[in-house]
Scaffold this motif. Structure first.
Motif, PDB file in Angstrom:
ATOM      1  N   LEU A   5       0.865  -1.181   0.000  1.00 48.96           N
ATOM      2  CA  LEU A   5       0.000   0.000   0.000  1.00 48.96           C
ATOM      3  C   LEU A   5       0.898   1.227   0.000  1.00 48.96           C
ATOM      4  CD1 LEU A   5      -2.737   1.497   0.315  1.00 48.96           C
ATOM      5  CD2 LEU A   5      -2.431   1.281   2.798  1.00 48.96           C
ATOM      6  N   VAL A   6       0.718   2.083  -0.990  1.00 52.57           N
ATOM      7  CA  VAL A   6       1.443   3.355  -1.044  1.00 52.57           C
ATOM      8  C   VAL A   6       0.445   4.474  -0.793  1.00 52.57           C
ATOM      9  CG1 VAL A   6       2.714   4.979  -2.493  1.00 52.57           C
ATOM     10  CG2 VAL A   6       3.256   2.538  -2.596  1.00 52.57           C
ATOM     11  N   VAL A   7       0.696   5.245   0.259  1.00 51.28           N
ATOM     12  CA  VAL A   7      -0.162   6.366   0.634  1.00 51.28           C
ATOM     13  C   VAL A   7       0.569   7.662   0.317  1.00 51.28           C
ATOM     14  CG1 VAL A   7      -1.522   7.418   2.472  1.00 51.28           C
ATOM     15  CG2 VAL A   7      -1.058   4.947   2.523  1.00 51.28           C
ATOM     16  N   PHE A   8      -0.053   8.504  -0.478  1.00 50.14           N
ATOM     17  CA  PHE A   8       0.547   9.780  -0.869  1.00 50.14           C
ATOM     18  C   PHE A   8      -0.198  10.944  -0.248  1.00 50.14           C
ATOM     19  CE2 PHE A   8       2.856   7.984  -4.525  1.00 50.14           C
ATOM     20  CZ  PHE A   8       3.941   8.850  -4.625  1.00 50.14           C
ATOM     21  N   ASP A   9       0.518  11.839   0.405  1.00 49.18           N
ATOM     22  CA  ASP A   9       0.075  13.215   0.508  1.00 49.18           C
ATOM     23  C   ASP A   9       0.166  13.777  -0.912  1.00 49.18           C
ATOM     24  OD1 ASP A   9      -0.473  15.828   1.563  1.00 49.18           O
ATOM     25  OD2 ASP A   9       1.668  16.234   1.555  1.00 49.18           O
ATOM     26  N   PHE A  10      -0.430  14.930  -1.180  1.00 49.66           N
ATOM     27  CA  PHE A  10      -0.413  15.455  -2.549  1.00 49.66           C
ATOM     28  C   PHE A  10       0.539  16.633  -2.700  1.00 49.66           C
ATOM     29  CE2 PHE A  10      -2.217  17.241  -6.495  1.00 49.66           C
ATOM     30  CZ  PHE A  10      -2.311  16.077  -7.242  1.00 49.66           C
ATOM     31  N   ASP A  11       0.314  17.707  -1.929  1.00 47.99           N
ATOM     32  CA  ASP A  11       1.131  18.914  -2.073  1.00 47.99           C
ATOM     33  C   ASP A  11       2.543  18.684  -1.531  1.00 47.99           C
ATOM     34  OD1 ASP A  11      -1.265  19.904  -2.919  1.00 47.99           O
ATOM     35  OD2 ASP A  11      -1.503  21.364  -1.319  1.00 47.99           O
ATOM     36  N   TRP A  12       3.519  19.057  -2.322  1.00 44.28           N
ATOM     37  CA  TRP A  12       4.930  18.891  -1.973  1.00 44.28           C
ATOM     38  C   TRP A  12       5.300  17.428  -1.727  1.00 44.28           C
ATOM     39  CZ3 TRP A  12       7.531  22.615  -3.752  1.00 44.28           C
ATOM     40  CH2 TRP A  12       7.104  23.940  -3.645  1.00 44.28           C
ATOM     41  N   ASP A 199       7.358  -0.894   7.933  1.00 46.26           N
ATOM     42  CA  ASP A 199       6.734   0.029   6.986  1.00 46.26           C
ATOM     43  C   ASP A 199       7.680   1.212   6.773  1.00 46.26           C
ATOM     44  OD1 ASP A 199       4.458  -1.560   6.780  1.00 46.26           O
ATOM     45  OD2 ASP A 199       3.375  -0.470   8.343  1.00 46.26           O
ATOM     46  N   VAL A 200       7.437   1.986   5.731  1.00 48.06           N
ATOM     47  CA  VAL A 200       8.396   3.016   5.326  1.00 48.06           C
ATOM     48  C   VAL A 200       7.726   4.377   5.179  1.00 48.06           C
ATOM     49  CG1 VAL A 200      10.065   3.721   3.561  1.00 48.06           C
ATOM     50  CG2 VAL A 200       9.789   1.293   4.103  1.00 48.06           C
ATOM     51  N   ALA A 201       8.343   5.388   5.763  1.00 48.35           N
ATOM     52  CA  ALA A 201       7.939   6.777   5.546  1.00 48.35           C
ATOM     53  C   ALA A 201       8.948   7.424   4.606  1.00 48.35           C
ATOM     54  CB  ALA A 201       7.888   7.534   6.861  1.00 48.35           C
ATOM     55  N   CYS A 202       8.487   7.815   3.442  1.00 46.16           N
ATOM     56  CA  CYS A 202       9.322   8.537   2.483  1.00 46.16           C
ATOM     57  C   CYS A 202       9.113  10.027   2.774  1.00 46.16           C
ATOM     58  CB  CYS A 202       8.930   8.196   1.052  1.00 46.16           C
ATOM     59  SG  CYS A 202       9.077   6.445   0.642  1.00 46.16           S
ATOM     60  N   VAL A 203      10.070  10.614   3.469  1.00 45.30           N
ATOM     61  CA  VAL A 203       9.908  11.932   4.088  1.00 45.30           C
ATOM     62  C   VAL A 203      10.710  12.966   3.303  1.00 45.30           C
ATOM     63  CG1 VAL A 203      10.296  13.276   6.186  1.00 45.30           C
ATOM     64  CG2 VAL A 203       9.591  10.875   6.349  1.00 45.30           C
ATOM     65  N   ARG A 204      10.028  14.012   2.867  1.00 44.12           N
ATOM     66  CA  ARG A 204      10.719  15.052   2.093  1.00 44.12           C
ATOM     67  C   ARG A 204      11.668  15.824   3.001  1.00 44.12           C
ATOM     68  NH1 ARG A 204       8.499  17.684  -3.342  1.00 44.12           N
ATOM     69  NH2 ARG A 204      10.522  18.399  -4.027  1.00 44.12           N
ATOM     70  N   LYS A 205      12.911  15.958   2.526  1.00 42.08           N
ATOM     71  CA  LYS A 205      13.960  16.591   3.325  1.00 42.08           C
ATOM     72  C   LYS A 205      13.650  18.043   3.646  1.00 42.08           C
ATOM     73  CE  LYS A 205      17.974  13.976   1.611  1.00 42.08           C
ATOM     74  NZ  LYS A 205      19.258  14.103   0.862  1.00 42.08           N
ATOM     75  N   ASN A 206      14.050  18.430   4.862  1.00 45.00           N
ATOM     76  CA  ASN A 206      14.017  19.833   5.294  1.00 45.00           C
ATOM     77  C   ASN A 206      12.616  20.433   5.305  1.00 45.00           C
ATOM     78  OD1 ASN A 206      16.880  19.803   5.503  1.00 45.00           O
ATOM     79  ND2 ASN A 206      17.023  20.170   3.300  1.00 45.00           N
ATOM     80  N   GLU A 227      12.940   7.011   4.988  1.00 42.34           N
ATOM     81  CA  GLU A 227      13.748   7.273   3.795  1.00 42.34           C
ATOM     82  C   GLU A 227      13.567   8.743   3.436  1.00 42.34           C
ATOM     83  OE1 GLU A 227      15.680   5.326   1.940  1.00 42.34           O
ATOM     84  OE2 GLU A 227      15.110   3.245   2.335  1.00 42.34           O
ATOM     85  N   LEU A 228      14.653   9.510   3.471  1.00 40.37           N
ATOM     86  CA  LEU A 228      14.571  10.919   3.112  1.00 40.37           C
ATOM     87  C   LEU A 228      14.723  11.082   1.601  1.00 40.37           C
ATOM     88  CD1 LEU A 228      16.759  12.518   5.945  1.00 40.37           C
ATOM     89  CD2 LEU A 228      14.264  12.375   5.830  1.00 40.37           C
ATOM     90  N   TRP A 229      13.994  12.059   1.061  1.00 42.44           N
ATOM     91  CA  TRP A 229      14.097  12.337  -0.367  1.00 42.44           C
ATOM     92  C   TRP A 229      13.876  13.827  -0.591  1.00 42.44           C
ATOM     93  CZ3 TRP A 229       9.942  14.042  -3.552  1.00 42.44           C
ATOM     94  CH2 TRP A 229       8.700  14.129  -2.897  1.00 42.44           C
ATOM     95  N   ASP A 230      14.411  14.332  -1.665  1.00 40.56           N
ATOM     96  CA  ASP A 230      14.158  15.728  -2.013  1.00 40.56           C
ATOM     97  C   ASP A 230      13.892  15.924  -3.498  1.00 40.56           C
ATOM     98  OD1 ASP A 230      16.714  15.176  -2.852  1.00 40.56           O
ATOM     99  OD2 ASP A 230      17.654  16.912  -1.894  1.00 40.56           O
ATOM    100  N   GLN A 231      14.014  14.853  -4.280  1.00 37.84           N
ATOM    101  CA  GLN A 231      13.735  14.925  -5.707  1.00 37.84           C
ATOM    102  C   GLN A 231      12.996  13.663  -6.128  1.00 37.84           C
ATOM    103  OE1 GLN A 231      17.104  16.452  -8.184  1.00 37.84           O
ATOM    104  NE2 GLN A 231      18.200  16.519  -6.250  1.00 37.84           N
ATOM    105  N   ALA A 232      12.162  13.810  -7.151  1.00 39.72           N
ATOM    106  CA  ALA A 232      11.269  12.714  -7.538  1.00 39.72           C
ATOM    107  C   ALA A 232      12.019  11.463  -7.973  1.00 39.72           C
ATOM    108  CB  ALA A 232      10.343  13.187  -8.657  1.00 39.72           C
ATOM    109  N   TRP A 233      13.206  11.611  -8.528  1.00 42.06           N
ATOM    110  CA  TRP A 233      13.922  10.420  -8.983  1.00 42.06           C
ATOM    111  C   TRP A 233      14.267   9.493  -7.819  1.00 42.06           C
ATOM    112  CZ3 TRP A 233      18.784   9.158  -7.223  1.00 42.06           C
ATOM    113  CH2 TRP A 233      19.555  10.184  -6.660  1.00 42.06           C
TER     114      TRP A 233
END
Length: 242
Positions: A5-12, A199-206, A227-233
């Motif tokens: 299950l992948v849960v997305f917030d939308f903005d940012w 489970d995994v939280a893909c958390v946008r950096k900063n 898992e921190l990320w700052d770019q879509a790739w």
């Protein structure tokens, strides 16, 4: 079969913009400033404030198609599109959207990018057109039963409660091998507390979510891997390993 299950917030998170702000930034700098002045403390706008400013947009003479056209030019990063479409094509992942945006905004953007069928459900604030006036409401109406979240969710929606309710209606957590949550804001913290170790939280950096996890996560028993990320790739890279 592995079932994610992948849960997305939308903005940012799914898009690299705040949809509430984007429409005003495209159409009227004056009203973008009005929105900024009206919004409450923190990074999130309550739908009441957005609706009030949409009334100003209507009174200023802007039309429905101008609002829709502003939404249609909001980009979805090619790597994000590749990440979700490639993962969905494998047939082992369910996608859910939990967003403080609204139905019209999200549906218009997804349709423009050929992604209307990506999410099994979009849980967000209601909205509807009355001629050229877009009305935006609360997921939890102000005059109805309120959530009792103490984690800091906005009054109009507790994302933790929403995730729990969705899971309960779809076989529970154990129906999924892994749950991933992609988010950035402070109101994305609560649903992480409903998730399991592994489970995994893909958390946008900063952004605010990272700060909350670092400050409060251990104290309130946040168990997820981060898992921190700052770019879509980077999301594409994470998803490719599922």
């Amino acid at each position: 079969m592995v079932k994610n299950l992948v849960v997305f917030d939308f903005d940012w998170s799914f898009v690299d913009q705040d949809t509430d702000r984007w429409v005003f930034e495209v159409l009227s700098t004056e009203l973008r400033r009005t929105l900024q002045d009206r919004k409450s403390a923190g990074s999130q706008c309550m739908p009441d404030v957005v609706d009030q400013t949409m009334e100003d947009l209507f009174q200023a003479g802007f039309k429905k198609e101008q609002v829709l056209d502003a939404l249609r030019i909001l980009p979805v990063h090619p790597a994000m599109k590749r990440a979700v479409t490639s993962l969905k094509a494998k047939g082992e992942t369910t996608f859910l959207c939990l967003s403080n945006s609204n139905q019209v905004y999200i549906a218009t953007i997804l349709e423009k990018h050929g992604l209307s069928n990506l999410f099994d459900q979009v849980i967000t604030n209601p909205s509807h057109w009355d001629g050229d006036r877009l009305h935006i409401g609360r997921r939890l109406p102000a005059d109805g039963p309120q959530h009792t979240c103490t984690i800091g969710c906005l009054p109009n929606m507790c994302k933790g409660d929403e995730l729990d309710a969705w899971l309960a209606a779809h076989g529970g957590k154990d129906s999924f091998t892994k749950i991933l949550y992609v988010g950035d804001g402070g109101n994305d913290f609560c649903p992480l507390l409903r998730m399991r170790q592994g489970d995994v939280a893909c958390v946008r950096k900063n952004m605010e979510l990272q700060a909350r996890i670092e400050k409060e996560g251990e104290k309130v028993g946040c168990k997820v891997d981060v898992e921190l990320w700052d770019q879509a790739w980077i999301i594409d890279e994470i998803f490719s390993k599922l």
